[in-house]
Design an enzyme around this catalytic site. Structure first.
Site, PDB file in Angstrom:
ATOM      1  N   THR A  51      -7.047   0.689   7.512  1.00 32.43           N
ATOM      2  CA  THR A  51      -5.594   0.604   7.366  1.00 32.43           C
ATOM      3  C   THR A  51      -5.125   1.908   6.722  1.00 32.43           C
ATOM      4  O   THR A  51      -5.409   2.171   5.549  1.00 32.43           O
ATOM      5  CB  THR A  51      -5.187  -0.591   6.488  1.00 32.43           C
ATOM      6  OG1 THR A  51      -5.631  -1.794   7.119  1.00 32.43           O
ATOM      7  CG2 THR A  51      -3.673  -0.650   6.321  1.00 32.43           C
ATOM      8  N   LYS A 107      -0.072  -3.681  11.587  1.00 32.90           N
ATOM      9  CA  LYS A 107      -0.786  -4.082  10.364  1.00 32.90           C
ATOM     10  C   LYS A 107       0.163  -4.093   9.174  1.00 32.90           C
ATOM     11  O   LYS A 107       0.048  -4.937   8.275  1.00 32.90           O
ATOM     12  CB  LYS A 107      -1.959  -3.127  10.105  1.00 32.90           C
ATOM     13  CG  LYS A 107      -2.757  -3.431   8.818  1.00 32.90           C
ATOM     14  CD  LYS A 107      -3.374  -4.828   8.821  1.00 32.90           C
ATOM     15  CE  LYS A 107      -4.115  -5.121   7.513  1.00 32.90           C
ATOM     16  NZ  LYS A 107      -5.372  -4.375   7.385  1.00 32.90           N
TER      17      LYS A 107
END
Length: 288
Positions: free
Chosen positions: A97, A172
Site C-alpha cells: 500500500t 485501497k
C-alpha cells in the site's frame, strides 16, 4: 506454473509467497533481513536471493509487499533493484500500500524498460494472507493484469482490475477510509455495552445479524472487549495508509473529516505505546 520472485517477507508477504510455492510456482524470495528469506526457503522449499535484482532474474512475475514508498523504490530501482534484473515482457506486481504518485512514477520506469506493471494492494489482514483469502484491487494495463491474475489467485479471494495504473492504490484508500470509520464506531459500541453493564457476547449476537453487522464485528469483538490487539496490521502502518488517504483526498477534492479525526485517534494509541497493536486497538482509548 510460472517462475516468480517475491520481495518482502513480512506478516503479509511471507504467507503470500508460501501460497505461490504451494500452488506449484517456482518461487525465489528476497527480504532485507536475509535470515527471514533463509527461513522461508527452508520451510517452503523455494530459493532465496541476496538482492532484488538477483531474485528477479529470469522471473516472469515479480511480486513485492514491502513497507512504504521509499522501500518500494529501493527494491525496484538502482543497480540491485528488481527492474535491473527483469527480462523484457516480465510483469511487476506491487502488493504494497503506497501512494498513487509513486506507483505512477515506478510504472513509467517499468514501461520504459519494457516491463509490465500492476499495482495490486490487498485487504484481508494477516489472517487473509495466511488463509489465501485476500481481496486484491489492481491497476494497470488489461493485458498485464490478465497475465498476472492467475498467479495472484494463489492467495486471493477476489482479484479485480479497477482501472489504469494507480487505480488499485486509489481503491485501497477507499478500503482504509471505510475501515477507519467502522472500527471507531465498533469501538464506541462495545465500550458503551461494557459500561452499560450489558453482556457483550449477547449484544454482538443480536446486532451482528442486522444492519450493524460487519466483518470487524464478527471477527474482532471478542479480542477488542478483552483488550487483546495482536492481529498483525499495526497502528503504525494504518497511520501511514491514512496519511496517503488524506493527501489523496486533498489532491482530488474529497473532504474526509471523519478519517482525519480517526487518524488523530490512532495517534493517541501510538502515544499510549500501541504503535504495534493492531488497528482494532482504537477501543483502548475508550476503556482505560
Amino acid at each position: 506454473m510460472a517462475k516468480v520472485a517475491f520481495l518482502g517477507l513480512g506478516v503479509m508477504g511471507n504467507p503470500m509467497a508460501g501460497h505461490l510455492q504451494a500452488a506449484g510456482h517456482q518461487v525465489t524470495v528476497y527480504n532485507r533481513t536475509a535470515s527471514k528469506a533463509e527461513a522461508w526457503a527452508a520451510a517452503h522449499g523455494g530459493s532465496m536471493a541476496i538482492t532484488p535484482r538477483e531474485a528477479a532474474e529470469g522471473a516472469e512475475f515479480v511480486m513485492a509487499c514491502v513497507g512504504n514508498d521509499d522501500d518500494l523504490r529501493q527494491v525496484c530501482t538502482g543497480p540491485d533493484g528488481a527492474f535491473a534484473g527483469m527480462a523484457t515482457g516480465a510483469v511487476f506486481v506491487d502488493h504494497t500500500t503506497v501512494s498513487a504518485s509513486v506507483t505512477r512514477e515506478l510504472a513509467e520506469k517499468a514501461v520504459a524498460a519494457g516491463l509490465g506493471y500492476v499495482d495490486a494492494p490487498v485487504s484481508g489482514g494477516q489472517a487473509g494472507a495466511e488463509n489465501g483469502q485476500l481481496s486484491v484491487m489492481c491497476g494497470g494495463e488489461a493485458a498485464d493484469f490478465d497475465r498476472a491474475a492467475p498467479v495472484i489467485d494463489a492467495y486471493a479471494k477476489i482479484c479485480r482490475l479497477m482501472g489504469p495504473v494507480g487505480a488499485g492504490q486509489m481503491t485501497k484508500m477507499c478500503n482504509q477510509i471505510a475501515i477507519a470509520g467502522l472500527v471507531q464506531a465498533l469501538s464506541e459500541s462495545l465500550a458503551f455495552a461494557q459500561k452499560a453493564g450489558l453482556d457483550v457476547e449477547k449484544v454482538v449476537e443480536v446486532i451482528s445479524q442486522g444492519a450493524a453487522g460487519s466483518w470487524q464485528m464478527v471477527n474482532r469483538h471478542k479480542t477488542m472487549a478483552a483488550g487483546q490487539f495482536n492481529h498483525g496490521f499495526a497502528v503504525d502502518w494504518m497511520r501511514k495508509d491514512l496519511a496517503i488517504c488524506l493527501a489523496a483526498g486533498d489532491e482530488v477534492g474529497a473532504p474526509m473529516p471523519v478519517t482525519a479525526l480517526i487518524d488523530q485517534f490512532y495517534k493517541d494509541v501510538q502515544i499510549m505505546g500501541g504503535g504495534r497493536w493492531d488497528t482494532s486497538s482504537l477501543i483502548a482509548r475508550l476503556t482505560p
